[in-house]
Design an enzyme around this catalytic site. Sequence first.
Site, PDB file in Angstrom:
ATOM      1  N   THR A   1       6.679  -2.457  11.211  1.00 26.57           N
ATOM      2  CA  THR A   1       6.237  -1.092  11.592  1.00 26.57           C
ATOM      3  C   THR A   1       4.603  -1.348  11.670  1.00 26.57           C
ATOM      4  O   THR A   1       4.089  -0.209  11.604  1.00 26.57           O
ATOM      5  CB  THR A   1       6.789   0.022  10.932  1.00 26.57           C
ATOM      6  N   SER A   2       3.935  -2.355  11.121  1.00 27.23           N
ATOM      7  CA  SER A   2       2.638  -2.438  10.788  1.00 27.23           C
ATOM      8  C   SER A   2       1.638  -2.583  12.154  1.00 27.23           C
ATOM      9  O   SER A   2       1.427  -1.716  12.840  1.00 27.23           O
ATOM     10  CB  SER A   2       2.268  -3.314   9.914  1.00 27.23           C
ATOM     11  N   ARG A   3       1.380  -3.866  12.626  1.00 27.66           N
ATOM     12  CA  ARG A   3       0.719  -4.165  14.089  1.00 27.66           C
ATOM     13  C   ARG A   3       1.663  -5.422  14.293  1.00 27.66           C
ATOM     14  O   ARG A   3       1.813  -6.392  13.592  1.00 27.66           O
ATOM     15  CB  ARG A   3      -0.919  -4.300  13.619  1.00 27.66           C
TER      16      ARG A   3
ATOM     17  N   GLU B   1       0.732  -4.880  23.247  1.00 28.30           N
ATOM     18  CA  GLU B   1       1.359  -3.436  23.779  1.00 28.30           C
ATOM     19  C   GLU B   1       0.589  -3.007  24.933  1.00 28.30           C
ATOM     20  O   GLU B   1      -0.866  -3.216  24.836  1.00 28.30           O
ATOM     21  CB  GLU B   1       1.073  -2.522  22.414  1.00 28.30           C
TER      22      GLU B   1
ATOM     23  N   ALA C   1       6.575   5.048  14.805  1.00 30.59           N
ATOM     24  CA  ALA C   1       6.974   5.098  13.596  1.00 30.59           C
ATOM     25  C   ALA C   1       6.492   6.312  12.979  1.00 30.59           C
ATOM     26  O   ALA C   1       6.995   6.987  12.038  1.00 30.59           O
ATOM     27  CB  ALA C   1       6.389   3.699  12.711  1.00 30.59           C
TER      28      ALA C   1
ATOM     29  N   HIS D   1       6.215   2.003  19.485  1.00 36.75           N
ATOM     30  CA  HIS D   1       5.326   2.327  18.382  1.00 36.75           C
ATOM     31  C   HIS D   1       5.303   4.008  18.118  1.00 36.75           C
ATOM     32  O   HIS D   1       4.672   4.718  18.307  1.00 36.75           O
ATOM     33  CB  HIS D   1       3.889   2.026  19.087  1.00 36.75           C
TER      34      HIS D   1
ATOM     35  N   GLY E   1       0.854  -1.326  -0.121  1.00 33.88           N
ATOM     36  CA  GLY E   1       0.007   0.041  -0.032  1.00 33.88           C
ATOM     37  C   GLY E   1       0.963   1.314  -0.241  1.00 33.88           C
ATOM     38  O   GLY E   1       1.936   1.078  -0.422  1.00 33.88           O
ATOM     39  N   ARG E   2       0.274   2.173   0.576  1.00 28.56           N
ATOM     40  CA  ARG E   2       1.108   3.563   0.387  1.00 28.56           C
ATOM     41  C   ARG E   2       2.407   3.502   1.168  1.00 28.56           C
ATOM     42  O   ARG E   2       3.377   3.997   0.470  1.00 28.56           O
ATOM     43  CB  ARG E   2       0.281   4.922   0.739  1.00 28.56           C
ATOM     44  N   ILE E   3       2.630   2.871   2.330  1.00 31.87           N
ATOM     45  CA  ILE E   3       3.594   2.762   3.392  1.00 31.87           C
ATOM     46  C   ILE E   3       4.624   1.942   2.556  1.00 31.87           C
ATOM     47  O   ILE E   3       5.968   2.201   2.458  1.00 31.87           O
ATOM     48  CB  ILE E   3       3.377   2.457   4.713  1.00 31.87           C
TER      49      ILE E   3
END
Length: 329
Positions: free
Chosen positions: A238-240, A269, A289, A287, A157-159
Amino acid sequence: MSNSRPVVVLTHPILEPGPTLLKEATELRVMASQYRHPVELLRKAAEGAQGMVTQLMDTINEEVLSTPGLKIVSNVAVGFDNIDVPAATRCGVLVTNTPGILDDTTSDFAFALLMAAGRRVLEGDGFIRSGAFKGWAIDMLLGHDISGATLGIVGFGRIGRGVARRARGFGMRVLYCDEMPATPEVEAELEVTRADLETLLSEADFVSIHVPLTETTRHLVSTPQLERMKSTAVLVNTSRGPVVDEVALAAALKAQTIFAAGLDVYEREPEVNPELLQLENVVLAPHIASASVRTRSRMSETAVLNCLAGVRGERPPNLLNPEVFDQRR
Ligand code: GLV
């Protein structure tokens, strides 16, 4: 006049100009500070409110969403796995997120983790601080080259695309996997090649994860996937957190069947798997980013603008369940 102002609940503090915009236009209720509000408290807070500005620690389920009069839940994040969107749609509540704002900031940070883990930056820092540095040595803290290496991007996707763009500057070969292929134009522009997850994992020197958390992506990377990776490879997430099986990852890092990892997100978390805390070949970030001054401020503002549109009966710019709005008209 003041009693006609919509009631909006802010579950956690946000950055300016968000609070000022909310105070100008709404009757604002700010929840008492605690990391994770129990659902019962969120439900109580929603009573009599038309809008809620929420964050990823808030579980917004049907119990909260069925509160009479609630029109919109606006999440200050691009991810929205904390909100039951199908339940919101059933309850006629609009849901919004903050896409497109944090792509560069998050892609930058994924690269920071990739480089820190691959080149052992934190181990070097610890080495100096412990007083162990006695001078240059040819075999000290050897890492793996980023330039010219193969990068595997999981989720394009965008990231993911932002990470691919940065990789070009390092002369990396880039593979991506995504259920939706990018257009030939995008593949040509970013010089990327689509691969299945198995091929990507076995060929990549660096693997960076950029998928949303869904039932399909939970534990997408677990023991079988880690076993496919090279012993010299670095995993970045860096997602979930729940996309990676933390127990399996800790075991792979400990056994050095992969070289290192860079993590910004965790399965539970703010808890971090204690095994990970013991390991030197993992870089751990809390967390952050998307945590630049500009981006977090823009996320706050965007979430507020989404919320204000929703409480006014206008179409919010970043609507995740447009069918709710279309049905109302
Ligand atoms: C942060 O994790 C976000 O989803 O924006």
